[in-house]
Design an enzyme around this catalytic site. Sequence first.
Site, PDB file in Angstrom:
ATOM      1  N   HIS A   1      -3.794  -3.075   3.200  1.00  0.00           N
ATOM      2  CA  HIS A   1      -4.655  -3.549   4.278  1.00  0.00           C
ATOM      3  C   HIS A   1      -3.736  -4.237   5.290  1.00  0.00           C
ATOM      4  CE1 HIS A   1      -7.361  -3.663   0.745  1.00  0.00           C
ATOM      5  NE2 HIS A   1      -8.338  -3.385   1.590  1.00  0.00           N
TER       6      HIS A   1
ATOM      7  N   ASP B   1      -2.713  -7.669   4.324  1.00  0.00           N
ATOM      8  CA  ASP B   1      -1.848  -7.778   3.147  1.00  0.00           C
ATOM      9  C   ASP B   1      -0.397  -7.905   3.606  1.00  0.00           C
ATOM     10  OD1 ASP B   1      -4.065  -7.226   1.512  1.00  0.00           O
ATOM     11  OD2 ASP B   1      -3.640  -5.074   1.501  1.00  0.00           O
TER      12      ASP B   1
ATOM     13  N   GLU C   1     -13.109   5.464  -6.318  1.00  0.00           N
ATOM     14  CA  GLU C   1     -12.598   4.467  -7.254  1.00  0.00           C
ATOM     15  C   GLU C   1     -13.407   4.483  -8.541  1.00  0.00           C
ATOM     16  OE1 GLU C   1     -12.530  -0.356  -7.589  1.00  0.00           O
ATOM     17  OE2 GLU C   1     -11.701   0.525  -5.754  1.00  0.00           O
TER      18      GLU C   1
END
Length: 441
Positions: A106, A109, A273
């Site tokens: 991200h 991050d 996911e």
Amino acid sequence: MALIGNKEYFKGIDKIAYEGKESDNPLAYKYYDADRVVAGKTMREHFKFAMAYWHTLCGTGGDPFGPGTMNHKWATAVDPIQSAKNKADAAFEFITKMGFDYYCFHDYDLIDEAATLAESEKRLAIITEYLKEKQSKSGVKLLWGTSNCFSNPRYMNGASTNPDFNVLARAGAQIKTALDTTIALGGENYVFWGGREGYMSLLNTDMGRELDHMGRFLGMARDYARSKGFKGNFFIEPKPMEPMKHQYDFDAATVIGFLHKYDLQHDFKLNIEVNHATLAQHTMQHELELAANAGMMGSIDANRGDYQNGWDTDQFPNNIGETVEVMLTFLKAGGLKGGGINFDAKLRRNSTDYDDIFHAHIGGADVFARALLIADKIISSSPYASLRKNRYNSFDNGKGKQFEEGKLNFNDLYEIAHANGELTLQSGKQELFENIINQYI
């Protein structure tokens, strides 16, 4: 081994090697042999394993009941740019020691979000140049980038679905910068995870209008990236809830329908996911089957949930039976469409040593590698594929084939049913299929 930074953070740990299943070395692969060919591709090509920046470098083990338990040496600098560079050094040391080829991030991050949008952009520009240098020296690549449009309080009511246009515009500016960063780093894909794209209550929500805004917003993001020469895939990552009561990207079926409604299906695929499938009351194989049937099986976030908890625990994958079923769909579909296997998983709060990070990723890679080997043997050496196909052999000729070809109408079905009379039951042989899976495990 040569470092890709100025400091060694994971001291005493060399590059992780493949030693085979008889090895007792906890810092070695037992099944993941990167250059081994399975079903026509090397394991490296099948998986494209990636490190998740947010969990591996940013996670501290904090939870609602207490602060973090992990003290990262790369997070001690006072200067935000130096802190970002230290984090990048640790990231590339870890990735290269693991023998992985990719990472994901991200925007926030990579750097700490600043007090202003302009200062955040400046920080991202600086760290982008630093990451370019590290990618060049190491050969590590960016699997995908994304933007955190959910943590800051400004996004408490969503980003592209926010009822305040000014918040939507701010999200657009942030995602534009994240797209620029991804493109500059040669990112192969870009992900949209709508962390707060949904609602807490329908009493104050115009769902139809919010969905229209989201569809328009994603189209604008696509058009911008394409205008800048981005050739990769855009992914949407389904999740049913948490943090919102209901998220608009609920599951694979919901996302596929959304993409078709807003004419995004030619550019967007799914990043699926495992833990999100669990929260949607599906199996991961179910979600992959839907995506594969739509030609949208783009990428995988590898983790697992705790089946006794109703939230996203993001544990490292270790369920071999579950992963074998995933790999059966994976191989049948011909692999992922542009993406890879990103370890969107975090250490448990009481795993506080640096070697724990390696144990977790080694175990995850080995589970996927072992499952791939098993699934390939099931498909190539067992009666699994023929048994599955034979369940539908009544559609391979005669009236069944005419039905699939669109040559029958409803009156035809009526006449055929009367001509057949009462039918005999045809067993689904579920237990036999389950036994075949267990036999090869």
